[in-house]
Design a protein around this motif. Structure first.
Motif, PDB file in Angstrom:
ATOM      1  N   HIS A 148      10.356  -7.343  36.955  1.00  0.00           N
ATOM      2  CA  HIS A 148       9.239  -6.401  36.808  1.00  0.00           C
ATOM      3  C   HIS A 148       9.323  -5.635  35.489  1.00  0.00           C
ATOM      4  O   HIS A 148       8.327  -5.391  34.837  1.00  0.00           O
ATOM      5  N   ARG A 149      10.533  -5.286  35.056  1.00  0.00           N
ATOM      6  CA  ARG A 149      10.682  -4.507  33.832  1.00  0.00           C
ATOM      7  C   ARG A 149      10.417  -5.378  32.609  1.00  0.00           C
ATOM      8  O   ARG A 149       9.666  -5.017  31.713  1.00  0.00           O
ATOM      9  N   ILE A 150      11.020  -6.560  32.575  1.00  0.00           N
ATOM     10  CA  ILE A 150      10.897  -7.404  31.397  1.00  0.00           C
ATOM     11  C   ILE A 150       9.496  -7.988  31.288  1.00  0.00           C
ATOM     12  O   ILE A 150       8.894  -7.978  30.224  1.00  0.00           O
ATOM     13  N   ASN A 151       8.931  -8.488  32.377  1.00  0.00           N
ATOM     14  CA  ASN A 151       7.601  -9.089  32.295  1.00  0.00           C
ATOM     15  C   ASN A 151       6.528  -8.058  31.965  1.00  0.00           C
ATOM     16  O   ASN A 151       5.503  -8.397  31.418  1.00  0.00           O
ATOM     17  N   GLY A 152       6.777  -6.814  32.268  1.00  0.00           N
ATOM     18  CA  GLY A 152       5.789  -5.779  31.990  1.00  0.00           C
ATOM     19  C   GLY A 152       5.570  -5.545  30.509  1.00  0.00           C
ATOM     20  O   GLY A 152       4.463  -5.282  30.074  1.00  0.00           O
ATOM     21  N   THR A 153       6.639  -5.655  29.702  1.00  0.00           N
ATOM     22  CA  THR A 153       6.494  -5.350  28.283  1.00  0.00           C
ATOM     23  C   THR A 153       6.984  -6.474  27.393  1.00  0.00           C
ATOM     24  O   THR A 153       7.015  -6.328  26.189  1.00  0.00           O
ATOM     25  N   GLY A 154       7.390  -7.604  27.954  1.00  0.00           N
ATOM     26  CA  GLY A 154       8.020  -8.673  27.181  1.00  0.00           C
ATOM     27  C   GLY A 154       7.053  -9.492  26.357  1.00  0.00           C
ATOM     28  O   GLY A 154       6.685 -10.598  26.734  1.00  0.00           O
ATOM     29  N   HIS A 155       6.643  -8.962  25.215  1.00  0.00           N
ATOM     30  CA  HIS A 155       5.711  -9.684  24.343  1.00  0.00           C
ATOM     31  C   HIS A 155       6.312 -11.001  23.866  1.00  0.00           C
ATOM     32  O   HIS A 155       5.634 -12.012  23.811  1.00  0.00           O
ATOM     33  N   GLY A 156       7.617 -10.989  23.515  1.00  0.00           N
ATOM     34  CA  GLY A 156       8.274 -12.198  23.030  1.00  0.00           C
ATOM     35  C   GLY A 156       8.281 -13.300  24.072  1.00  0.00           C
ATOM     36  O   GLY A 156       8.004 -14.463  23.772  1.00  0.00           O
ATOM     37  N   LEU A 157       8.579 -12.947  25.326  1.00  0.00           N
ATOM     38  CA  LEU A 157       8.599 -13.952  26.401  1.00  0.00           C
ATOM     39  C   LEU A 157       7.195 -14.470  26.700  1.00  0.00           C
ATOM     40  O   LEU A 157       6.993 -15.671  26.860  1.00  0.00           O
ATOM     41  N   ARG A 158       6.260 -13.561  26.780  1.00  0.00           N
ATOM     42  CA  ARG A 158       4.875 -13.959  27.062  1.00  0.00           C
ATOM     43  C   ARG A 158       4.371 -14.874  25.941  1.00  0.00           C
ATOM     44  O   ARG A 158       3.751 -15.910  26.185  1.00  0.00           O
ATOM     45  N   ASN A 159       4.666 -14.490  24.709  1.00  0.00           N
ATOM     46  CA  ASN A 159       4.273 -15.266  23.541  1.00  0.00           C
ATOM     47  C   ASN A 159       4.896 -16.667  23.600  1.00  0.00           C
ATOM     48  O   ASN A 159       4.217 -17.669  23.374  1.00  0.00           O
ATOM     49  N   THR A 160       6.183 -16.746  23.940  1.00  0.00           N
ATOM     50  CA  THR A 160       6.881 -18.032  24.013  1.00  0.00           C
ATOM     51  C   THR A 160       6.268 -18.918  25.088  1.00  0.00           C
ATOM     52  O   THR A 160       6.032 -20.114  24.865  1.00  0.00           O
ATOM     53  N   ARG A 161       5.993 -18.346  26.251  1.00  0.00           N
ATOM     54  CA  ARG A 161       5.350 -19.127  27.331  1.00  0.00           C
ATOM     55  C   ARG A 161       3.987 -19.668  26.883  1.00  0.00           C
ATOM     56  O   ARG A 161       3.653 -20.824  27.138  1.00  0.00           O
ATOM     57  N   GLN A 162       3.201 -18.814  26.219  1.00  0.00           N
ATOM     58  CA  GLN A 162       1.872 -19.238  25.769  1.00  0.00           C
ATOM     59  C   GLN A 162       1.962 -20.348  24.724  1.00  0.00           C
ATOM     60  O   GLN A 162       1.202 -21.312  24.767  1.00  0.00           O
ATOM     61  N   ARG A 163       2.914 -20.222  23.812  1.00  0.00           N
ATOM     62  CA  ARG A 163       3.073 -21.272  22.787  1.00  0.00           C
ATOM     63  C   ARG A 163       3.492 -22.599  23.423  1.00  0.00           C
ATOM     64  O   ARG A 163       2.982 -23.650  23.056  1.00  0.00           O
ATOM     65  N   LEU A 164       4.425 -22.554  24.383  1.00  0.00           N
ATOM     66  CA  LEU A 164       4.835 -23.777  25.078  1.00  0.00           C
ATOM     67  C   LEU A 164       3.646 -24.417  25.784  1.00  0.00           C
ATOM     68  O   LEU A 164       3.460 -25.640  25.730  1.00  0.00           O
ATOM     69  N   ASP A 165       2.814 -23.592  26.444  1.00  0.00           N
ATOM     70  CA  ASP A 165       1.634 -24.116  27.145  1.00  0.00           C
ATOM     71  C   ASP A 165       0.644 -24.752  26.176  1.00  0.00           C
ATOM     72  O   ASP A 165       0.102 -25.830  26.447  1.00  0.00           O
ATOM     73  N   LEU A 166       0.392 -24.080  25.050  1.00  0.00           N
ATOM     74  CA  LEU A 166      -0.572 -24.606  24.087  1.00  0.00           C
ATOM     75  C   LEU A 166      -0.100 -25.909  23.446  1.00  0.00           C
ATOM     76  O   LEU A 166      -0.897 -26.808  23.187  1.00  0.00           O
ATOM     77  N   ILE A 167       1.201 -26.007  23.192  1.00  0.00           N
ATOM     78  CA  ILE A 167       1.727 -27.197  22.522  1.00  0.00           C
ATOM     79  C   ILE A 167       1.943 -28.354  23.489  1.00  0.00           C
ATOM     80  O   ILE A 167       1.584 -29.492  23.208  1.00  0.00           O
TER      81      ILE A 167
END
Length: 194
Positions: A148-167
């Motif tokens: 809950h803490r990390i996913n709430g503010t984790g721009h780097g993780l969210r960004n990495t997940r989105q890049r993996l999905d797009l590629i």
């Protein structure tokens, strides 16, 4: 559209990383000028690589590991003996293409949310291996994952997940969980197109 979105995500990553690295160096400048000079050299290597990689959609795992080693050298200056690292790369994975700065982002996450919070520090390991037609990247760090803490503010993780999905579409995945009471495992599966 996907290419525009990917470029936007890559642009968000660099300022985030530079901000964190400069804060690390700032902490060293007054107390340990020689270490801060070494840290600036490591940051310079990372930025030089980053400028080249900005033009790329993917980079080889070998290049990505080299950039991550510079990042870890930068953090080792700051953490000293509190940060222990180990990298084991299966030679068959070195040529596999991955999103630029992906491993560095995941390593940074492990240090920031895990090891840096512990008075005695901890261990961070990076391991790659082949499994069927996928490359598996495993990053383990001492600490405790609090979703809950990390996913709430984790721009780097969210960004990495989105890049993996797009590629890679739905073929790649990123998972983070507590492997044991004091070890967090970040696992990335990337498909290999033979």
């Amino acid at each position: 559209m996907n290419e525009m979105k990917l470029n936007q995500l890559k642009a968000q990553l660099n300022p985030h990383f530079i901000f964190n690295a400069l804060n690390s160096i700032r902490a060293l400048v007054d107390e340990e000028p020689k270490k801060s000079k070494r840290a600036i050299n490591h940051l310079s290597n990372i930025l030089r690589t980053s400028l080249v990689l900005d033009k790329k959609r993917l980079t080889s795992l070998k290049e990505e590991i080299a950039t991550t080693k510079d990042y870890l050298a930068l953090e080792s200056i700051r953490f000293e003996e509190r940060l222990k690292t180990e990298i084991t790369v299966d030679p068959r994975t070195e040529g596999i293409m991955v999103p630029p700065m992906m491993i560095q982002t995941l390593v940074e996450n492990g240090i920031k949310h895990g090891i840096s919070k512990l008075k005695e520090g901890g261990m961070l390991t990076i391991k790659t291996r082949m499994k069927e037609s996928n490359m598996i990247l495993e990053i383990r760090n001492t600490g405790q994952y609090q979703e809950h803490r990390i996913n709430g503010t984790g721009h780097g993780l969210r960004n990495t997940r989105q890049r993996l999905d797009l590629i890679f579409g739905g073929s790649a995945n990123l998972r983070i969980y507590n492997e044991t009471d004091n070890i967090v495992l970040t696992s990335v599966k990337i498909p290999i197109n033979e």
